[in-house]
Design a protein around this motif. Structure first.
Motif, PDB file in Angstrom:
ATOM      1  N   ASN A 271      -4.496   0.997   0.387  1.00 21.22           N
ATOM      2  CA  ASN A 271      -4.115   1.659   1.635  1.00 21.22           C
ATOM      3  C   ASN A 271      -5.343   1.960   2.483  1.00 21.22           C
ATOM      4  O   ASN A 271      -5.322   1.785   3.704  1.00 21.22           O
ATOM      5  N   ARG A 272      -6.412   2.403   1.856  1.00 18.47           N
ATOM      6  CA  ARG A 272      -7.659   2.675   2.573  1.00 18.47           C
ATOM      7  C   ARG A 272      -8.216   1.387   3.193  1.00 18.47           C
ATOM      8  O   ARG A 272      -8.621   1.369   4.357  1.00 18.47           O
TER       9      ARG A 272
ATOM     10  N   TYR B  73      -1.469   3.955  -9.223  1.00 17.96           N
ATOM     11  CA  TYR B  73      -1.587   4.975  -8.179  1.00 17.96           C
ATOM     12  C   TYR B  73      -2.935   4.838  -7.452  1.00 17.96           C
ATOM     13  O   TYR B  73      -2.997   4.793  -6.221  1.00 17.96           O
TER      14      TYR B  73
ATOM     15  N   GLU C 287      -3.181   1.584  -5.429  1.00 18.20           N
ATOM     16  CA  GLU C 287      -2.488   1.697  -4.143  1.00 18.20           C
ATOM     17  C   GLU C 287      -3.296   2.510  -3.137  1.00 18.20           C
ATOM     18  O   GLU C 287      -3.346   2.165  -1.961  1.00 18.20           O
ATOM     19  N   LYS C 288      -3.919   3.594  -3.587  1.00 13.17           N
ATOM     20  CA  LYS C 288      -4.751   4.399  -2.688  1.00 13.17           C
ATOM     21  C   LYS C 288      -5.895   3.558  -2.121  1.00 13.17           C
ATOM     22  O   LYS C 288      -6.192   3.628  -0.924  1.00 13.17           O
TER      23      LYS C 288
END
Length: 71
Positions: free
Chosen positions: A52-53, A45, A48-49
Motif C-alpha cells: 500500500n505504501r 498484514y 499489504e502495508k
C-alpha cells in the motif's frame, strides 16, 4: 466466506501432509499446520502495508499535484 474457509482447510491439510511426510510425526505435523498459517497471516498484514505504501508513492510520482511535497 465459504471460499475462505475451504481455502483455510486446504492450507492446513497441505501443511500437515507435507510435514507429516517429512517427519512421520502427527504432533509436529499438527503443530506446523496451526503455527504456519498464523505466522503467514501476520506476515501478510505487513506485506499489504508495504505494498500500500509503494502504491501511494507510485501514485504520487505519477500525479505530482497530489504529492504532499509539491509546492
Amino acid at each position: 466466506m465459504t471460499k475462505t474457509i475451504t481455502f483455510a482447510c486446504m492450507h492446513f491439510s497441505i501443511a500437515f501432509g507435507v510435514v507429516y511426510l517429512l517427519t512421520g510425526s502427527v504432533m509436529v505435523g499438527g503443530a506446523v499446520a496451526l503455527i504456519e498459517p498464523a505466522i503467514n497471516t501476520v506476515a501478510f498484514y505487513f506485506h499489504e502495508k508495504l505494498w500500500n505504501r509503494l502504491e501511494r508513492r507510485r501514485h504520487a510520482d505519477q500525479n505530482p499535484m497530489l504529492s504532499p511535497f509539491s509546492a
